[in-house]
Structures are given as structure tokens and as C-alpha cells.
Scaffold this active site. Structure first.
Site, PDB file in Angstrom:
ATOM      1  N   LYS A 295       0.849  -1.192   0.000  1.00  0.00           N
ATOM      2  CA  LYS A 295       0.000   0.000   0.000  1.00  0.00           C
ATOM      3  C   LYS A 295       0.881   1.237   0.000  1.00  0.00           C
ATOM      4  O   LYS A 295       1.743   1.402   0.869  1.00  0.00           O
ATOM      5  CB  LYS A 295      -0.859   0.005   1.256  1.00  0.00           C
ATOM      6  CG  LYS A 295      -2.339   0.038   0.983  1.00  0.00           C
ATOM      7  CD  LYS A 295      -3.076  -0.015   2.289  1.00  0.00           C
ATOM      8  CE  LYS A 295      -4.531   0.283   2.091  1.00  0.00           C
ATOM      9  NZ  LYS A 295      -5.234   0.314   3.365  1.00  0.00           N
TER      10      LYS A 295
HETATM   11  C1  E4P Z   1      -8.500   1.055   3.096  1.00  0.00           C
HETATM   12  O1  E4P Z   1      -7.703   0.273   2.624  1.00  0.00           O
HETATM   13  C2  E4P Z   1      -8.396   1.645   4.429  1.00  0.00           C
HETATM   14  O2  E4P Z   1      -7.771   0.732   5.301  1.00  0.00           O
HETATM   15  C3  E4P Z   1      -9.724   1.948   5.070  1.00  0.00           C
HETATM   16  O3  E4P Z   1     -10.794   1.558   4.261  1.00  0.00           O
HETATM   17  C4  E4P Z   1      -9.826   3.313   5.665  1.00  0.00           C
HETATM   18  O4  E4P Z   1     -11.114   3.452   6.196  1.00  0.00           O
HETATM   19  P1  E4P Z   1     -11.492   4.545   7.302  1.00  0.00           P
HETATM   20  O5  E4P Z   1     -11.832   5.810   6.602  1.00  0.00           O
HETATM   21  O6  E4P Z   1     -12.692   3.941   7.972  1.00  0.00           O
HETATM   22  O7  E4P Z   1     -10.309   4.678   8.221  1.00  0.00           O
END
Ligand code: E4P
Length: 212
Positions: A81
């Protein structure tokens, strides 16, 4: 549409492993587990046979690339990521050339998703919940990304992320997104409907009247 679980919690991943196609984590989710990062990623890869996103924390391209190469050694299913920045996109290009898969994260506009695809990202993660929270429409962004990728035949898969409720999952599926990454609590809600409960209750009560 594939369903990923958005968590680093091993118990949640084990419980849902029969259903899910992959896992996304982020530094916030990992911090809740109070365990070494690489150990958690390795354990997740042993449970789920699908992409497992692990995020870099370096902010410069060389640092991201070094962390990515290290994380990629953990397991073939690890996807790196990378945040949507200019340095991040340089890292994505380099890693794509090495065959290391990336998931471009913190995407809030269709133009960012266009850049991610052009740089060779395997996945792109528009954060629909956070866009909605800021007064925008996260699903409009996803719809634009779907159109743009179709226009040019990009193979980057769209992960609808920052999912807050079942309607986000429904909208993702209607738009033809490749994947929704869903928190454990929202995954549970996908199974439920009040009329299903009422129906089961009535069938079981009527079944008691059937002579055995
Ligand atoms: C995506 O890969 C992220 O881990 C996640 O969806 C972030 O979500 P949030 O806005 O609930 O922190």
C-alpha cells in the site's frame, strides 16, 4: 465483486476467512493489535489466500521502495500500500517494473486514480466514507474512476475503501467496482434483514406443529 476485510485483527480474519477474497490493513488498524507489523502480515497471509495489503510509512520514493521490497518478501500475496503522492507514484512505477503489486491508498479524486493506473498500480483505493464525511459524494468519485478505467482499458482494480455501511457495498457493486474492502461490523450487517429473522421465526414455530 470481490469482498476484502478491512482489518488487521486475526480473530476477525479467521472468522470471515471462508467468505473473503483478501485483506486490507493500514497503520491505524495495525496499531490496534499491539503486535509487530511483519508478524501480523505473515499470520494474515497464512489464513487468507488472496491479496493482503501492507502499507509503507516512508514518505520518500527510495524509502517506500526499500520498505516495499522488504514487505514483499513476507509472502507472494503481499500487496504494498502506497499513499497517493508524487513520490508514491514514482515508487509504484519502480515496483511495477519489478513485479511487486501495489495498492494506491488515500485516493479522493478520479484524477488521482488516473495517475495511479498510469503508473502501473495493481489496485487503487478511493476512500468513499471519508469523502462523504467531508461533504462530497464518494460514490460519484468511484463512478468516474470506473468510466475512466473503461475508456482506456486500465487493468488496475478498484477497491472501494473507507466503507461505513451496507449501502456503500451495494453502490460499489452497482457501479461495477472490482472489490469492496469492508470492516468486520459492516460485513456482519450484509447477512441481515429483519424479514429474514421474522421468516425464520415463523417457519420454526410452524415446524413445531408438523407431526413427527
Ligand atoms: C483502506 O484500505 C483503508 O484501510 C480503510 O478503508 C480506511 O477506512 P477509514 O476511513 O474507515 O479509516
Amino acid at each position: 465483486m470481490k469482498l476484502f476485510i478491512d482489518t488487521a485483527n486475526i480473530d476477525q480474519i479467521r472468522e470471515m476467512a471462508w467468505l473473503i477474497d483478501g485483506v486490507t490493513t493500514n497503520p491505524t488498524l495495525v496499531s490496534r493489535e499491539n503486535r509487530p507489523f511483519k508478524e501480523v502480515v505473515r499470520e494474515i497471509c497464512g489464513i487468507v489466500n488472496g491479496p493482503v495489503s501492507a502499507e509503507v510509512t516512508a514518505m520518500d520514493a527510495p524509502g517506500m521502495i526499500a520498505q516495499a521490497r522488504d514487505l514483499a518478501k513476507i509472502h507472494d500475496n503481499v500487496v504494498i500500500k502506497i499513499p497517493m503522492t508524487a513520490d508514491g507514484m514514482q515508487a509504484v512505477k519502480t515496483l511495477a517494473a519489478e513485479g511487486i503489486r501495489t495498492n494506491v491508498t488515500l485516493v479522493f479524486s478520479a484524477n488521482q486514480a488516473l495517475l495511479a493506473a498510469k503508473c502501473g498500480a495493481s489496485f487503487v483505493s478511493p476512500f468513499v466514507g471519508r469523502i462523504d464525511d467531508a461533504g462530497g459524494d464518494g460514490m460519484d468519485v468511484v463512478a468516474d474512476i470506473v468510466d475512466i478505467y473503461a475508456n482506456y482499458g486500465f487493468t488496475t482494480e478498484i477497491i472501494v475503501a473507507s466503507v461505513r455501511h451496507p449501502h456503500h457495498v451495494l453502490e460499489a457493486a452497482l457501479l461495477g467496482a472490482d472489490i469492496a474492502t469492508v470492516p468486520y461490523a459492516v460485513l456482519q450487517k450484509l447477512f441481515n434483514h429483519p424479514l429474514t429473522d421474522v421468516g425464520i421465526d415463523r417457519f420454526l414455530k410452524d415446524w413445531e406443529k408438523v407431526p413427527k
